[in-house]
Design a protein around this motif. Sequence first.
Motif, PDB file in Angstrom:
ATOM      1  N   GLY A  16     -17.618  -4.059  -2.661  1.00 19.45           N
ATOM      2  CA  GLY A  16     -17.369  -2.917  -1.784  1.00 19.45           C
ATOM      3  C   GLY A  16     -16.562  -3.198  -0.550  1.00 19.45           C
ATOM      4  N   ARG A  74     -24.580  -2.990  -2.818  1.00 20.21           N
ATOM      5  CA  ARG A  74     -25.562  -2.003  -2.358  1.00 20.21           C
ATOM      6  C   ARG A  74     -26.358  -2.515  -1.160  1.00 20.21           C
ATOM      7  NH1 ARG A  74     -27.284   0.009  -8.352  1.00 20.21           N
ATOM      8  NH2 ARG A  74     -26.299   2.077  -8.275  1.00 20.21           N
ATOM      9  N   TRP A 103     -22.506   4.139  -5.996  1.00 15.10           N
ATOM     10  CA  TRP A 103     -22.154   3.028  -6.888  1.00 15.10           C
ATOM     11  C   TRP A 103     -22.245   3.477  -8.336  1.00 15.10           C
ATOM     12  CZ3 TRP A 103     -20.445  -1.570  -4.849  1.00 15.10           C
ATOM     13  CH2 TRP A 103     -20.594  -1.702  -3.457  1.00 15.10           C
ATOM     14  N   GLU A 145     -17.542  -0.450 -10.602  1.00 11.88           N
ATOM     15  CA  GLU A 145     -17.518  -1.908 -10.774  1.00 11.88           C
ATOM     16  C   GLU A 145     -18.320  -2.281 -12.021  1.00 11.88           C
ATOM     17  OE1 GLU A 145     -17.244  -5.707 -11.011  1.00 11.88           O
ATOM     18  OE2 GLU A 145     -16.025  -4.634  -9.522  1.00 11.88           O
ATOM     19  N   VAL A 197     -22.479  -5.175  -7.927  1.00 10.56           N
ATOM     20  CA  VAL A 197     -23.020  -3.889  -7.461  1.00 10.56           C
ATOM     21  C   VAL A 197     -24.302  -4.111  -6.676  1.00 10.56           C
ATOM     22  CG1 VAL A 197     -24.038  -1.710  -8.218  1.00 10.56           C
ATOM     23  CG2 VAL A 197     -21.928  -2.534  -9.281  1.00 10.56           C
ATOM     24  N   VAL A 250     -17.681   3.965  -5.757  1.00 13.57           N
ATOM     25  CA  VAL A 250     -17.295   2.616  -6.160  1.00 13.57           C
ATOM     26  C   VAL A 250     -17.580   2.439  -7.639  1.00 13.57           C
ATOM     27  CG1 VAL A 250     -17.564   0.151  -5.749  1.00 13.57           C
ATOM     28  CG2 VAL A 250     -17.919   1.765  -3.880  1.00 13.57           C
TER      29      VAL A 250
END
Length: 409
Positions: free
Chosen positions: A272, A302, A313, A292, A298, A290
């Motif tokens: 991120g 987060r 996410w 990914e 992730v 986002v």
Amino acid sequence: MTATWKQRLIEVEVGAVAHGGHCVARHEGRVVFVRHALPGERVRVRITEDTGGSFCRGDAVEVLQASPDRVEPPCPFSGPGRCGGCDWQHVSWQGQRELKAAVVSEQLHRLAKLDWEVIVEDLPGGPEDWRTRMRLAVGPDGRAGFRAHRSHTVIPVDHCVIAAPGALDDVVDRTWPPKAELVVTRDAGGQVHLTEIGPPVVRRGRPVPGPARRRQGSGTATELAAHRTWNLRADGFWQVHPAAADTLAGVVRDWADCQPGERAWDLYGGVGLFASVLAEQVGDQGAVAVVESSVRAVEDGRLTLSDLPQVSWHPGRTEDVLDTPEFTDLPPDVVVLDPPRKGAGRTVVTAIARSRPARVVYVACDPAALARDIAAFAQHGYELAQLRAFDAFPMTHHVECVALLRPVR
């Protein structure tokens, strides 16, 4: 069948630089991709690979007429048949950047039909002591090193001139299990994290990596960029040059130029980094999605961005996630993407273009993939508006680019 030229010694006039860390020469009607040479030089080349087609590969083993940009390589492990990690140690630092600029320009011209003047900008710190993430192999003698170019042969080393100071101190002075691999990270705080991956084992008839064992460090790297402290798995993705992440985040901030309340996508978003920049711009009333594929990235993202509720996410492959209603029904104002070396590809480019963002900021580590995707965007009515290139990998042929694309008016 044409007789192989392998191990043949030939004399050639070296032509233009090509993508991949070599230059192009011609001999007896065939193309020869030559490493350890420079455009305009006259060299003797030892052919290292030849499959009998229209081209072959070789190393310049003797320089008969040198380029003004040629210098003595600072690393004793650099050169024909040695470590394959660095392509341009025999080139002055300014010369390296000029070669990379020529490659980016050539790829844009050939693949995207664009004539674009490229300047490769340097990052702070010089061409040595910069690489913070490395993967080493262990040879049959138990010594750690790097593989030779296009080979499984391990070249043992006792130091590396591009490695961040201290990163390899506890790696190169000891022996390891043969065929093991070593993952080394030196984070922003100076802590070195070292993981040993055991020799491959055969499972169900297929070789798979052996068990991993942490030998040094906590396994959680601390990095600094975009006015934040990032805690991520030491073996996870992060820029290898200590100045690259913050530099790229700054360009994304300038070119994304999101307004409060807007919606942005951060594709191939990693932990991120760029999402944090976009979130600052869109504010509490905006949204940053986002995408990914790495579940571990992730999880790290987060935790780091838990103070930004506007960031959502979406784990999964980018091409799959963009096909879901949450993305097809809610078009973004701005898209940022940082795809892997192979590029985004037509499916992802089409999905982005279909959503008609006002700006697309494309971060690329491969100029050929970037040029192909720019050409694909052009077919959907987007044009290249700006481009910056950075020497985030000194001594190698790699270059980091950021491109801004906008709809054609």
